[in-house]
Design an enzyme around this catalytic site. Sequence first.
Site, mmCIF file in Angstrom:
data_model
loop_
_atom_site.group_PDB
_atom_site.id
_atom_site.type_symbol
_atom_site.label_atom_id
_atom_site.label_comp_id
_atom_site.label_asym_id
_atom_site.label_seq_id
_atom_site.Cartn_x
_atom_site.Cartn_y
_atom_site.Cartn_z
ATOM 1 N N SER A 51 53.464 9.755 -25.909
ATOM 2 C CA SER A 51 52.748 8.695 -26.628
ATOM 3 C C SER A 51 51.412 9.226 -27.111
ATOM 4 C CB SER A 51 52.507 7.505 -25.700
ATOM 5 O OG SER A 51 51.518 6.675 -26.270
ATOM 6 N N HIS B 278 55.910 9.190 -29.762
ATOM 7 C CA HIS B 278 55.911 7.742 -29.535
ATOM 8 C C HIS B 278 54.613 7.151 -30.083
ATOM 9 C CE1 HIS B 278 57.034 4.157 -27.048
ATOM 10 N NE2 HIS B 278 55.727 4.041 -26.852
ATOM 11 N N ASP C 38 52.403 3.823 -30.625
ATOM 12 C CA ASP C 38 52.199 2.463 -30.137
ATOM 13 C C ASP C 38 51.422 1.644 -31.162
ATOM 14 O OD1 ASP C 38 53.297 2.546 -27.363
ATOM 15 O OD2 ASP C 38 51.843 4.175 -27.164
ATOM 16 N N MET D 127 49.786 -1.816 -31.973
ATOM 17 C CA MET D 127 49.284 -2.999 -31.256
ATOM 18 C C MET D 127 48.428 -3.838 -32.199
ATOM 19 S SD MET D 127 48.112 -1.346 -27.651
ATOM 20 C CE MET D 127 49.045 -0.040 -26.836
ATOM 21 N N HIS E 135 56.803 1.904 -31.294
ATOM 22 C CA HIS E 135 56.874 0.842 -30.277
ATOM 23 C C HIS E 135 55.937 -0.258 -30.752
ATOM 24 C CE1 HIS E 135 55.764 -0.378 -25.850
ATOM 25 N NE2 HIS E 135 56.401 -1.335 -26.497
ATOM 26 N N MET F 273 54.088 -3.452 -30.483
ATOM 27 C CA MET F 273 53.569 -4.497 -29.592
ATOM 28 C C MET F 273 52.800 -5.470 -30.471
ATOM 29 S SD MET F 273 52.561 -1.912 -26.555
ATOM 30 C CE MET F 273 52.702 -0.532 -27.694
ATOM 31 N N MET G 196 59.611 -1.606 -20.026
ATOM 32 C CA MET G 196 58.206 -1.301 -19.749
ATOM 33 C C MET G 196 57.999 -1.162 -18.242
ATOM 34 S SD MET G 196 56.548 -1.060 -22.621
ATOM 35 C CE MET G 196 54.950 -0.801 -21.836
ATOM 36 N N GLY H 10 49.892 -2.514 -23.465
ATOM 37 C CA GLY H 10 48.540 -2.714 -23.992
ATOM 38 C C GLY H 10 47.629 -1.500 -23.859
ATOM 39 N N PHE H 11 47.810 -0.758 -22.787
ATOM 40 C CA PHE H 11 46.882 0.344 -22.540
ATOM 41 C C PHE H 11 47.591 1.529 -21.902
ATOM 42 C CE2 PHE H 11 44.575 -3.633 -22.411
ATOM 43 C CZ PHE H 11 43.557 -3.383 -23.313
ATOM 44 N N GLY H 12 47.080 2.720 -22.182
ATOM 45 C CA GLY H 12 47.554 3.911 -21.500
ATOM 46 C C GLY H 12 46.859 4.040 -20.153
ATOM 47 N N GLY H 13 47.365 4.945 -19.347
ATOM 48 C CA GLY H 13 46.686 5.285 -18.102
ATOM 49 C C GLY H 13 46.818 4.274 -16.978
ATOM 50 N N ASP I 9 58.508 3.375 -20.250
ATOM 51 C CA ASP I 9 57.202 3.558 -20.887
ATOM 52 C C ASP I 9 56.134 2.929 -20.010
ATOM 53 O OD1 ASP I 9 55.049 3.796 -22.563
ATOM 54 O OD2 ASP I 9 55.797 2.421 -24.103
ATOM 55 N N GLY I 10 55.193 3.768 -19.576
ATOM 56 C CA GLY I 10 54.058 3.278 -18.800
ATOM 57 C C GLY I 10 53.973 3.950 -17.446
ATOM 58 N N GLY I 11 52.943 4.747 -17.257
ATOM 59 C CA GLY I 11 52.740 5.395 -15.956
ATOM 60 C C GLY I 11 53.755 6.473 -15.639
ATOM 61 N N SER J 1 49.238 9.622 -21.040
ATOM 62 C CA SER J 1 48.169 10.390 -20.391
ATOM 63 C C SER J 1 48.704 11.620 -19.677
ATOM 64 C CB SER J 1 47.359 9.494 -19.453
ATOM 65 O OG SER J 1 48.192 8.618 -18.755
HETATM 66 C C1 DX5 Z 1 51.324 1.049 -23.277
HETATM 67 C C2 DX5 Z 1 52.062 1.912 -24.251
HETATM 68 C C3 DX5 Z 1 52.419 3.242 -23.729
HETATM 69 C C4 DX5 Z 1 51.246 4.068 -23.293
HETATM 70 C C5 DX5 Z 1 51.703 4.860 -22.115
HETATM 71 O O1 DX5 Z 1 51.368 -0.265 -23.692
HETATM 72 O O2 DX5 Z 1 53.260 1.285 -24.677
HETATM 73 O O3 DX5 Z 1 53.249 3.955 -24.642
HETATM 74 O O4 DX5 Z 1 50.764 4.955 -24.256
HETATM 75 O O5 DX5 Z 1 50.633 5.547 -21.601
HETATM 76 P P1 DX5 Z 1 50.691 6.197 -20.150
HETATM 77 O O6 DX5 Z 1 51.816 7.172 -20.148
HETATM 78 O O7 DX5 Z 1 49.353 6.808 -19.993
HETATM 79 O O8 DX5 Z 1 50.945 5.064 -19.171
HETATM 80 ZN ZN ZN Z 2 54.662 2.514 -25.839
#
Ligand code: DX5
Ligand code: ZN
Length: 222
Positions: free
Chosen positions: A8, A31, A33, A35, A64, A66, A135, A140-143, A173-175, A196
Amino acid sequence: MALQISPSILTADFARLADELDRISDADWAHVDVMDNHFVPNLTLGVPVVESLVKASPIPIDTHLMIEDADRWAPAYAEAGARSVTFHAEAAKAPIRLARELRALGVRAGIALRPATPVEPYLDLLAEFDMILIMTVEPGFGGQKFLDACLPKVRRTREAIRSTGLDVWVQVDGGVSAETIGRCADAGADVFVAGSAVYGADDAAAAVDELRQLAARHGSCG
Ligand code: DX5
Ligand code: ZN
């Protein structure tokens, strides 16, 4: 099918996106995102940036979305050159009609589920989709921290797909990181988004490679 890694770009440097795509040239997808600050409390980019990314790099773009009102906006991402367009189940009024429209535009159609959205209503509709995105954080957010509570849903999704004999991909997707990717693969995911874990690494290509190897060591999807 073989497992695939889709880094991502959310945690990449947005002022240098073409270079950032070069850093992951061995990945299967990039990927992206999208938003809208309504469906999620964050704002990123839209159709013009996707169009530019498609021109800037040979790596296929995995969007993706959102965003609210996916029925209205998603086809534009297919027209912009994305190869995969995933919209949220919670944001689409007519997911079957939308998936068919996307496929008619020549792209893969994906449907995404927030952690609290059950997959069961969609299990009779698997033939309409090329990918189910489960998910593993609130979008909404990375990390954010990986939610292990979402893994049973990944497993049920994979089992349902297997029982149909369809070739539907299961994306997480996510973490997703070196620590969690094995559990995702064990549950039956075959497309792994990592933000991340890839862009936070000094060597993004090596991080992609490591994630791929870790997933391959687990994995029941074969
Ligand atoms: C979050 C995004 C993800 C995000 C994942 O809403 O859809 O694609 O970038 O980031 P990490 O891998 O850091 O959780
Ligand atoms: Zn995503």
